[in-house]
Design a protein around this motif. Structure first.
Motif, PDB file in Angstrom:
ATOM      1  N   HIS A   1     -13.232   4.851  -6.296  1.00 21.56           N
ATOM      2  CA  HIS A   1     -13.162   5.063  -7.631  1.00 21.56           C
ATOM      3  C   HIS A   1     -14.691   5.580  -8.237  1.00 21.56           C
ATOM      4  O   HIS A   1     -14.657   6.465  -8.936  1.00 21.56           O
ATOM      5  CB  HIS A   1     -12.860   3.723  -8.367  1.00 21.56           C
ATOM      6  CG  HIS A   1     -12.521   3.774  -9.829  1.00 21.56           C
ATOM      7  ND1 HIS A   1     -12.771   3.056 -10.712  1.00 21.56           N
ATOM      8  CD2 HIS A   1     -11.850   5.053 -10.364  1.00 21.56           C
ATOM      9  CE1 HIS A   1     -12.386   3.329 -12.100  1.00 21.56           C
ATOM     10  NE2 HIS A   1     -11.626   4.721 -11.773  1.00 21.56           N
TER      11      HIS A   1
ATOM     12  N   ALA B   1       0.778  -1.220   0.135  1.00 24.50           N
ATOM     13  CA  ALA B   1      -0.067  -0.013   0.111  1.00 24.50           C
ATOM     14  C   ALA B   1       0.997   1.070   0.053  1.00 24.50           C
ATOM     15  O   ALA B   1       0.619   2.308  -0.684  1.00 24.50           O
ATOM     16  CB  ALA B   1      -0.862  -0.009   1.343  1.00 24.50           C
TER      17      ALA B   1
ATOM     18  N   ASN C   1       2.219   6.987  -6.490  1.00 21.81           N
ATOM     19  CA  ASN C   1       1.017   7.689  -6.738  1.00 21.81           C
ATOM     20  C   ASN C   1       1.229   9.106  -6.707  1.00 21.81           C
ATOM     21  O   ASN C   1       0.804   9.926  -7.467  1.00 21.81           O
ATOM     22  CB  ASN C   1      -0.311   7.366  -6.123  1.00 21.81           C
ATOM     23  CG  ASN C   1      -1.433   6.757  -6.960  1.00 21.81           C
ATOM     24  OD1 ASN C   1      -1.298   7.093  -8.054  1.00 21.81           O
ATOM     25  ND2 ASN C   1      -2.349   5.825  -6.459  1.00 21.81           N
ATOM     26  N   LEU C   2       1.686   9.560  -5.359  1.00 20.17           N
ATOM     27  CA  LEU C   2       1.973  10.885  -5.185  1.00 20.17           C
ATOM     28  C   LEU C   2       3.051  11.488  -6.200  1.00 20.17           C
ATOM     29  O   LEU C   2       2.640  12.597  -6.579  1.00 20.17           O
ATOM     30  CB  LEU C   2       2.503  10.929  -3.720  1.00 20.17           C
ATOM     31  CG  LEU C   2       1.411  10.744  -2.489  1.00 20.17           C
ATOM     32  CD1 LEU C   2       2.029  10.685  -1.257  1.00 20.17           C
ATOM     33  CD2 LEU C   2       0.420  11.767  -2.650  1.00 20.17           C
TER      34      LEU C   2
ATOM     35  N   GLY D   1      -7.781   7.107 -14.431  1.00 20.93           N
ATOM     36  CA  GLY D   1      -7.194   6.654 -13.009  1.00 20.93           C
ATOM     37  C   GLY D   1      -7.889   5.616 -12.525  1.00 20.93           C
ATOM     38  O   GLY D   1      -8.599   4.639 -13.227  1.00 20.93           O
ATOM     39  N   GLY D   2      -7.835   5.105 -11.334  1.00 19.95           N
ATOM     40  CA  GLY D   2      -8.204   4.035 -10.654  1.00 19.95           C
ATOM     41  C   GLY D   2      -7.452   2.994 -11.193  1.00 19.95           C
ATOM     42  O   GLY D   2      -6.403   3.063 -11.581  1.00 19.95           O
ATOM     43  N   ARG D   3      -8.143   1.738 -10.682  1.00 19.45           N
ATOM     44  CA  ARG D   3      -7.143   0.513 -11.006  1.00 19.45           C
ATOM     45  C   ARG D   3      -7.599  -0.270 -12.266  1.00 19.45           C
ATOM     46  O   ARG D   3      -7.467  -1.317 -12.276  1.00 19.45           O
ATOM     47  CB  ARG D   3      -7.214  -0.111  -9.817  1.00 19.45           C
ATOM     48  CG  ARG D   3      -8.484  -0.761  -9.335  1.00 19.45           C
ATOM     49  CD  ARG D   3      -8.249  -1.701  -8.102  1.00 19.45           C
ATOM     50  NE  ARG D   3      -8.343  -1.067  -6.842  1.00 19.45           N
ATOM     51  CZ  ARG D   3      -7.515  -1.559  -6.044  1.00 19.45           C
ATOM     52  NH1 ARG D   3      -6.989  -2.750  -5.907  1.00 19.45           N
ATOM     53  NH2 ARG D   3      -7.803  -0.873  -4.501  1.00 19.45           N
TER      54      ARG D   3
ATOM     55  N   ALA E   1       2.480   1.943  -3.523  1.00 21.61           N
ATOM     56  CA  ALA E   1       1.481   2.290  -4.285  1.00 21.61           C
ATOM     57  C   ALA E   1       1.354   3.834  -4.056  1.00 21.61           C
ATOM     58  O   ALA E   1       1.128   4.499  -5.107  1.00 21.61           O
ATOM     59  CB  ALA E   1       0.154   1.522  -4.118  1.00 21.61           C
ATOM     60  N   ILE E   2       1.130   4.049  -2.805  1.00 21.91           N
ATOM     61  CA  ILE E   2       0.727   5.440  -2.392  1.00 21.91           C
ATOM     62  C   ILE E   2       2.009   6.431  -2.837  1.00 21.91           C
ATOM     63  O   ILE E   2       1.572   7.557  -3.365  1.00 21.91           O
ATOM     64  CB  ILE E   2       0.404   5.838  -0.881  1.00 21.91           C
ATOM     65  CG1 ILE E   2      -1.283   4.905  -0.512  1.00 21.91           C
ATOM     66  CG2 ILE E   2       0.484   7.072  -0.511  1.00 21.91           C
ATOM     67  CD1 ILE E   2      -1.335   5.076   0.764  1.00 21.91           C
TER      68      ILE E   2
ATOM     69  N   SER F   1      -4.832   2.778  -3.766  1.00 21.66           N
ATOM     70  CA  SER F   1      -3.434   2.154  -3.722  1.00 21.66           C
ATOM     71  C   SER F   1      -3.572   0.940  -2.854  1.00 21.66           C
ATOM     72  O   SER F   1      -2.468   0.195  -2.894  1.00 21.66           O
ATOM     73  CB  SER F   1      -2.624   3.168  -2.968  1.00 21.66           C
ATOM     74  OG  SER F   1      -2.490   4.368  -3.642  1.00 21.66           O
TER      75      SER F   1
END
Lengths: 276, 319
Positions: B199, A249, A256-257, A271-273, A252-253, B145
């Motif tokens: 989302h 996590a 992302n940042l 965006g999103g997964r 990933a964060i 995330s």
């Protein structure tokens, strides 16, 4: 180079964490206090000065395995992302430049592949393929390249009608020149902004596969697999499985940042997964 | 003149069925990458040549691939999904109860997450760039995330082990009372909700913001309506189509995201069934379950498209 003082706080946080993760991954054997498979203490020993995260289900030092796991997880995800980008963008550019039947066929194949949820199709294919690292990278990279293909093709179709591309064509340049010298440099910025998202997606996808027992195989350490190894401790109140999950996590964060900052993306419909 | 709505819908459904047929070919082909190895992988390396030959004949592996595909497809169309290689059980009869369980879980996750996402999205737009909006964005970043198993095990760790509100393992069986069943799925449904919520919320926010920039909203503002009234009366009706689209796409994701969640909570649904049989290399089961997941996914997408066609007259006039 951007002005260091103008980097927002969130981006700093992301950059520093990314650097730490990368450092751990690259220098794993030097940084890790114990060996990857070395049994050093009791099963699921609580956190202590000697073992900062405690030990895992076989009594191996969790911190050391996390560090080696960073290496496996990041390397496989990075290779899969690289494959998906090379494959997706080259095919996408070619489809846009060549047009005609090649464009139609490749676009329809991509539509078809995207009509099946990625995880489901990966599971179907992995049910007959041997679970090796190479298979994993190939399956993840090829399935993910469909998304890159769509983006690359859309961007390249726009660029393909520009005057300078027209000029290059009239000059008699070949397809290779058009793709790599005219389109690629101009399509780079939207593609790079997608890179961060795809990498995160690859990390999450790999972790999910390993968690399901179909990704990286033991005794190799990887974060998703470590969650699987330690998940039985949860019911006894042992948080060992939460630590690698939190690491995923956090990675990933932070990516992302950083990606957010690079892009200065506002919240939009992308965006999103993806579809999972 | 545009085409009438029923014609467009029939076309869309027909296209979807065609796509499903192509997907069935792809799923079948995906399991044929290593031809003839199925028998070997069931019996292992030490199998005698005679046993291998027998099993191959039994599974019809001596036929060409296209014939086996037609045979498989014909079976599916008549409701016969074949037999599992490992347990020798009929796939269809072990699949239906599991499909019901999965849909039950997905339904309740959707029933919580859809209204919540829309409400939070509206609030985010109302207090745009304020504290609430920022908090919601931060939550959205975290949620996209976090891997599903992190959310799932956090819930188990706190709600099932530390505080013991809910069971950490979701056992459901036939004839279970409704309330007990709801309690069993409380944690997996929450985990699924958290996974799709962000989302859906972000896209709701984007869709409404998009509408908020149009001229009629400005008129409403100038005539002195309260902001929440503007959103309710003017922005929301126009944003319904994109929001429904977002909701359907996320529900499709939900049905798939269920795979990991089911494994976490040992919930007897389709996802767990699929994962178990991938590990056992039980190809007929994997093909059947994979096709059903794909069918649900494609079905959701068709519904999303149809809602968009009905809600938005502009889509009825393709350029």
């Amino acid at each position: 180079m951007p002005d260091l003082k103008r980097i927002p706080l969130g981006a700093w946080f992301g950059l520093i964490l990314c650097a730490i993760f990368l450092f751990a991954a690259i220098f794993a054997p030097l940084v890790a206090p114990h060996g990857m498979g070395e049994i050093v203490g009791d099963v699921w020993a609580p956190a202590s000065a000697q073992y900062p995260f405690g030990t895992d289900n076989l009594g191996r030092d969790l911190l050391s395995r996390m560090i080696y796991g960073a290496r496996t997880t990041i390397l496989i995800a990075a290779l899969a992302t690289a494959l998906s980008f090379i494959l997706g963008s080259v095919l996408g550019f070619m489809a846009a430049v060549a047009g005609g039947w090649f464009d139609t066929v490749s676009s329809r194949v991509v539509d078809l592949l995207m009509a099946i949820p990625t995880l489901i199709f990966a599971l179907v294919v992995l049910s007959v393929l041997p679970t090796t690292v190479v298979t994993l990278i190939l399956v993840m990279g090829i399935l993910d390249s469909t998304r890159v293909f769509r983006l690359a093709r859309a961007v390249a179709v726009d660029i393909n009608v520009m005057d300078y591309v027209e000029a290059a064509k009239l000059r008699g340049e070949g397809t290779g020149w058009i793709i790599f010298r005219e389109i690629l440099p101009n399509a780079l910025s939207p593609l790079i902004s997608e890179l961060g998202l795809r990498f995160i997606y690859a990390v999450l996808f790999l972790s999910a596969l390993s968690f399901l027992g179909l990704g990286v195989q033991p005794p190799e350490a990887d974060w998703g697999g470590m969650v699987k190894e330690n998940k039985d401790g949860i019911v006894f109140g042992i948080p060992a499985a939460l630590i690698p999950a939190a690491a995923i996590a956090l990675l990933a964060i932070s990516v992302n940042l950083v990606a957010d900052w690079v892009l200065n993306r506002t919240s939009d419909l992308k965006g999103g997964r993806g579809n999972g | 003149m545009g085409t009438s709505i029923p014609v467009l819908i029939v076309k869309r459904v027909g296209l979807g069925l065609l796509l499903l047929l192509a997907v069935s070919i792809l799923i079948f082909a995906g399991t044929q990458i290593l031809p003839g190895d199925v028998a070997q992988s069931i019996l292992g390396q030490s199998a005698t040549p005679q046993a291998l030959a027998n099993l191959r004949a039994e599974l019809g592996l001596n036929d060409p691939a296209w014939l086996r595909y037609l045979h498989w497809l014909g079976g599916i169309l008549t409701g016969d999904l074949g037999t599992a290689l490992t347990s020798r059980q009929d796939i269809a009869s072990s699949l239906w109860p599991r499909l019901k369980n999965t849909l039950f879980l997905a339904f309740w996750a959707a029933a919580i997450s859809v209204p919540l996402a829309i409400a939070l999205g509206l609030i985010a737009v109302r207090y745009r760039n304020g504290f609430v909006d920022k908090a919601i964005s931060a939550f959205a970043l975290a949620s996209t995330s976090f891997p599903e198993f992190f959310v799932g095990y956090l819930l188990v760790f706190f709600f099932a082990v530390k505080w013991q509100f809910f069971p950490g393992i979701s056992t459901v069986y036939d004839g279970m009372p409704f309330l007990a069943r709801m309690q069993a799925i409380a944690l997996p449904a929450t985990a699924l909700t958290l996974v799709v919520l962000a989302h859906m919320m972000r896209m709701t926010r984007a869709a409404i913001l998009n509408v908020m920039q149009s001229a009629y909203i400005e008129t409403a503002e100038l005539k002195g309506l309260r902001p929440i009234e503007i959103i309710r009366r003017h922005a929301f009706p126009n944003a319904v189509a994109p929001i429904v689209n977002v909701v359907m796409l996320n529900l499709a994701y939900l049905v798939v995201g269920v795979v990991v969640i089911e494994v976490i909570f040992v919930y007897p649904g389709m996802g767990q069934y699929l994962v178990d049989h991938v590990a056992k290399r039980d190809v007929p089961v994997v093909q059947a379950v994979g096709l059903i997941f794909a069918a649900v996914y494609i079905g959701m997408n068709i519904i999303a498209d149809i809602v968009a066609i009905v809600a938005n007259p502009r889509l009825r006039h393709p350029k």
